[in-house]
Write a protein that holds these residues in place. Structure first.
Motif, PDB file in Angstrom:
ATOM      1  N   THR A  12     165.465 113.086  10.986  1.00 55.32           N
ATOM      2  CA  THR A  12     166.916 113.241  10.874  1.00 55.32           C
ATOM      3  C   THR A  12     167.310 114.550  10.192  1.00 55.32           C
ATOM      4  OG1 THR A  12     166.871 111.965   8.832  1.00 55.32           O
ATOM      5  CG2 THR A  12     167.385 110.780  10.845  1.00 55.32           C
ATOM      6  N   GLU A  13     166.377 115.177   9.485  1.00 53.40           N
ATOM      7  CA  GLU A  13     166.709 116.420   8.781  1.00 53.40           C
ATOM      8  C   GLU A  13     166.460 117.661   9.628  1.00 53.40           C
ATOM      9  OE1 GLU A  13     165.295 116.761   4.798  1.00 53.40           O
ATOM     10  OE2 GLU A  13     165.787 114.677   4.343  1.00 53.40           O
ATOM     11  N   CYS A  14     165.270 117.774  10.208  1.00 52.18           N
ATOM     12  CA  CYS A  14     164.950 118.988  10.972  1.00 52.18           C
ATOM     13  C   CYS A  14     164.980 118.764  12.485  1.00 52.18           C
ATOM     14  CB  CYS A  14     163.598 119.543  10.554  1.00 52.18           C
ATOM     15  SG  CYS A  14     162.212 118.498  11.009  1.00 52.18           S
ATOM     16  N   LEU A  15     165.170 117.516  12.921  1.00 49.42           N
ATOM     17  CA  LEU A  15     165.285 117.130  14.330  1.00 49.42           C
ATOM     18  C   LEU A  15     164.027 117.409  15.153  1.00 49.42           C
ATOM     19  CD1 LEU A  15     168.939 118.266  15.055  1.00 49.42           C
ATOM     20  CD2 LEU A  15     168.129 116.009  14.377  1.00 49.42           C
ATOM     21  N   SER A  16     162.876 117.447  14.508  1.00 45.98           N
ATOM     22  CA  SER A  16     161.634 117.603  15.260  1.00 45.98           C
ATOM     23  C   SER A  16     161.115 116.232  15.681  1.00 45.98           C
ATOM     24  CB  SER A  16     160.593 118.351  14.451  1.00 45.98           C
ATOM     25  OG  SER A  16     160.180 117.574  13.364  1.00 45.98           O
ATOM     26  N   ARG A  17     160.568 116.172  16.867  1.00 46.81           N
ATOM     27  CA  ARG A  17     160.027 114.920  17.404  1.00 46.81           C
ATOM     28  C   ARG A  17     158.577 114.802  16.972  1.00 46.81           C
ATOM     29  NH1 ARG A  17     162.447 114.074  23.367  1.00 46.81           N
ATOM     30  NH2 ARG A  17     164.624 113.983  22.742  1.00 46.81           N
ATOM     31  N   MET A  35     160.825 105.308   7.627  1.00 46.45           N
ATOM     32  CA  MET A  35     160.525 106.426   6.735  1.00 46.45           C
ATOM     33  C   MET A  35     159.111 106.906   7.072  1.00 46.45           C
ATOM     34  SD  MET A  35     163.088 107.117   4.801  1.00 46.45           S
ATOM     35  CE  MET A  35     162.488 108.019   3.400  1.00 46.45           C
ATOM     36  N   LYS A  36     159.017 108.130   7.578  1.00 46.86           N
ATOM     37  CA  LYS A  36     157.731 108.708   7.955  1.00 46.86           C
ATOM     38  C   LYS A  36     157.617 110.102   7.360  1.00 46.86           C
ATOM     39  CE  LYS A  36     155.630 106.905  11.271  1.00 46.86           C
ATOM     40  NZ  LYS A  36     154.427 106.090  11.208  1.00 46.86           N
ATOM     41  N   PHE A  37     156.377 110.613   7.309  1.00 44.34           N
ATOM     42  CA  PHE A  37     156.151 111.950   6.783  1.00 44.34           C
ATOM     43  C   PHE A  37     156.414 112.975   7.878  1.00 44.34           C
ATOM     44  CE2 PHE A  37     153.564 115.653   5.748  1.00 44.34           C
ATOM     45  CZ  PHE A  37     153.992 115.893   4.449  1.00 44.34           C
ATOM     46  N   CYS A  38     157.246 113.955   7.580  1.00 37.40           N
ATOM     47  CA  CYS A  38     157.531 115.036   8.518  1.00 37.40           C
ATOM     48  C   CYS A  38     156.731 116.264   8.105  1.00 37.40           C
ATOM     49  CB  CYS A  38     159.023 115.357   8.523  1.00 37.40           C
ATOM     50  SG  CYS A  38     159.448 116.699   9.637  1.00 37.40           S
ATOM     51  N   LYS A  39     155.927 116.783   9.017  1.00 37.43           N
ATOM     52  CA  LYS A  39     155.098 117.949   8.716  1.00 37.43           C
ATOM     53  C   LYS A  39     155.930 119.209   8.552  1.00 37.43           C
ATOM     54  CE  LYS A  39     151.233 116.027  11.240  1.00 37.43           C
ATOM     55  NZ  LYS A  39     150.465 116.095  12.473  1.00 37.43           N
ATOM     56  N   LYS A  40     157.034 119.272   9.264  1.00 33.46           N
ATOM     57  CA  LYS A  40     157.889 120.453   9.190  1.00 33.46           C
ATOM     58  C   LYS A  40     158.659 120.506   7.869  1.00 33.46           C
ATOM     59  CE  LYS A  40     160.257 122.951  12.819  1.00 33.46           C
ATOM     60  NZ  LYS A  40     161.094 122.845  13.989  1.00 33.46           N
ATOM     61  N   CYS A  41     159.190 119.372   7.439  1.00 35.08           N
ATOM     62  CA  CYS A  41     159.928 119.289   6.173  1.00 35.08           C
ATOM     63  C   CYS A  41     158.984 119.181   4.978  1.00 35.08           C
ATOM     64  CB  CYS A  41     160.855 118.084   6.167  1.00 35.08           C
ATOM     65  SG  CYS A  41     162.104 118.102   7.440  1.00 35.08           S
ATOM     66  N   LYS A  43     157.824 116.402   3.666  1.00 34.07           N
ATOM     67  CA  LYS A  43     158.204 115.273   2.812  1.00 34.07           C
ATOM     68  C   LYS A  43     158.495 114.062   3.689  1.00 34.07           C
ATOM     69  CE  LYS A  43     162.954 116.892   2.627  1.00 34.07           C
ATOM     70  NZ  LYS A  43     164.058 117.274   1.777  1.00 34.07           N
ATOM     71  N   HIS A  44     158.672 112.916   3.051  1.00 36.74           N
ATOM     72  CA  HIS A  44     159.026 111.695   3.751  1.00 36.74           C
ATOM     73  C   HIS A  44     160.532 111.718   4.059  1.00 36.74           C
ATOM     74  CE1 HIS A  44     155.119 110.234   2.402  1.00 36.74           C
ATOM     75  NE2 HIS A  44     155.217 109.377   3.394  1.00 36.74           N
ATOM     76  N   THR A  45     160.859 111.536   5.310  1.00 34.47           N
ATOM     77  CA  THR A  45     162.253 111.514   5.737  1.00 34.47           C
ATOM     78  C   THR A  45     162.480 110.346   6.686  1.00 34.47           C
ATOM     79  OG1 THR A  45     161.762 112.979   7.593  1.00 34.47           O
ATOM     80  CG2 THR A  45     162.537 114.021   5.549  1.00 34.47           C
ATOM     81  N   LEU A  46     163.729 110.062   6.936  1.00 30.00           N
ATOM     82  CA  LEU A  46     164.086 108.995   7.871  1.00 30.00           C
ATOM     83  C   LEU A  46     163.896 109.498   9.292  1.00 30.00           C
ATOM     84  CD1 LEU A  46     165.318 106.130   8.133  1.00 30.00           C
ATOM     85  CD2 LEU A  46     167.517 107.258   8.374  1.00 30.00           C
ATOM     86  N   HIS A  47     163.176 108.721  10.100  1.00 28.78           N
ATOM     87  CA  HIS A  47     162.963 109.050  11.496  1.00 28.78           C
ATOM     88  C   HIS A  47     163.628 107.971  12.342  1.00 28.78           C
ATOM     89  CE1 HIS A  47     160.038 111.797   9.917  1.00 28.78           C
ATOM     90  NE2 HIS A  47     159.767 112.242  11.121  1.00 28.78           N
TER      91      HIS A  47
END
Length: 51
Positions: A12-17, A35-41, A43-47
């Protein structure tokens, strides 16, 4: 896997799939939010589920 369909989760933050998961559409009619880990951000963000 008759009732299971593959769905894609988007950050939801960087919009990467980032993730693809299987979901039973008969038992879960609403969209997934995890809540999953985003490699781009980095950190853990809402997906959320996308089409």
């Amino acid at each position: 896997m008759a009732n299971k369909n593959r769905v894609i989760l988007t950050c939801t933050e960087c919009l990467s799939r980032n993730y693809s998961v299987y979901k039973n559409k008969k038992t879960n009619t609403e969209r997934l939010e995890l809540m999953k880990f985003c490699k781009k951000c980095n950190k853990h963000t809402l997906h959320k589920e996308t089409k």
